[in-house]
Scaffold this motif. Sequence first.
Motif, PDB file in Angstrom:
ATOM      1  N   PHE A  37      33.334  47.453  41.527  1.00 34.72           N
ATOM      2  CA  PHE A  37      34.360  46.491  41.711  1.00 34.72           C
ATOM      3  C   PHE A  37      35.594  47.419  41.811  1.00 34.72           C
ATOM      4  CE2 PHE A  37      33.253  42.023  40.910  1.00 34.72           C
ATOM      5  CZ  PHE A  37      31.876  42.369  40.189  1.00 34.72           C
ATOM      6  N   GLN A  39      40.303  47.027  41.815  1.00 33.83           N
ATOM      7  CA  GLN A  39      41.428  46.257  41.423  1.00 33.83           C
ATOM      8  C   GLN A  39      42.604  46.872  42.258  1.00 33.83           C
ATOM      9  OE1 GLN A  39      41.859  44.930  37.470  1.00 33.83           O
ATOM     10  NE2 GLN A  39      43.043  43.368  38.064  1.00 33.83           N
ATOM     11  N   LYS A  43      46.676  42.915  42.084  1.00 36.18           N
ATOM     12  CA  LYS A  43      45.716  41.732  42.522  1.00 36.18           C
ATOM     13  C   LYS A  43      44.469  41.657  41.552  1.00 36.18           C
ATOM     14  CE  LYS A  43      46.238  43.043  47.603  1.00 36.18           C
ATOM     15  NZ  LYS A  43      45.919  43.641  48.923  1.00 36.18           N
ATOM     16  N   GLU A  44      43.598  40.669  41.864  1.00 40.02           N
ATOM     17  CA  GLU A  44      42.722  40.474  41.084  1.00 40.02           C
ATOM     18  C   GLU A  44      41.131  41.511  41.431  1.00 40.02           C
ATOM     19  OE1 GLU A  44      42.964  35.693  40.653  1.00 40.02           O
ATOM     20  OE2 GLU A  44      41.274  36.536  41.473  1.00 40.02           O
ATOM     21  N   ARG A  45      40.327  41.623  40.458  1.00 41.85           N
ATOM     22  CA  ARG A  45      39.332  42.592  40.488  1.00 41.85           C
ATOM     23  C   ARG A  45      38.375  41.852  41.317  1.00 41.85           C
ATOM     24  NH1 ARG A  45      37.114  45.296  34.963  1.00 41.85           N
ATOM     25  NH2 ARG A  45      39.603  45.495  35.016  1.00 41.85           N
ATOM     26  N   GLU A  46      37.947  42.847  42.417  1.00 42.93           N
ATOM     27  CA  GLU A  46      36.961  42.159  43.481  1.00 42.93           C
ATOM     28  C   GLU A  46      35.808  43.130  43.760  1.00 42.93           C
ATOM     29  OE1 GLU A  46      38.995  42.423  47.322  1.00 42.93           O
ATOM     30  OE2 GLU A  46      39.391  44.549  47.143  1.00 42.93           O
ATOM     31  N   ALA A  60      30.383  43.760  50.090  1.00 43.97           N
ATOM     32  CA  ALA A  60      31.553  42.790  50.237  1.00 43.97           C
ATOM     33  C   ALA A  60      32.008  43.103  51.735  1.00 43.97           C
ATOM     34  CB  ALA A  60      32.926  43.282  49.667  1.00 43.97           C
ATOM     35  N   LYS A 106      30.707  38.102  40.929  1.00 40.28           N
ATOM     36  CA  LYS A 106      32.173  37.854  40.243  1.00 40.28           C
ATOM     37  C   LYS A 106      32.056  38.586  38.976  1.00 40.28           C
ATOM     38  CE  LYS A 106      30.949  33.577  39.193  1.00 40.28           C
ATOM     39  NZ  LYS A 106      29.699  33.480  39.872  1.00 40.28           N
TER      40      LYS A 106
END
Length: 123
Positions: A37, A39, A43-46, A60, A106
């Motif tokens: 992941f 981040q 921003k949110e962790r993606e 992704a 997620k």
Amino acid sequence: QVQLVESGGGSVQAGGSLGLSCVASGRTFATDAMAWFRQAPGKEREFVAGISALNEIYYAEFLRGRFTISRDNAKNMWYLQMISLEPEDTAVFYCAARIGRIIGTKPSDYDYWGQGTQVTVSS
């Protein structure tokens, strides 16, 4: 105690490459899914990429084929090779492992996390 430790972050210019590694200790993850992941500030962790216990891989969509995830069960490690890096890739990258075979996208899907490694891409 389970511990994940990332290495390999750093600073590169746009178009450059970096390789990240993650080593796990305290538990064997050969039958579990692993992932990377990231981040970025504010921003949110993606989700970036994941690899299942059966070596199924999922990326992704924004990566456009620039990153490659792999794993070495004998070493309890997994990797992320990144090419054609862009300034938008600047972030803290985290490795994650879940108790389960299937990739999740997620953060809440994962049970263990590394401390993160900074990747900075300059234009």
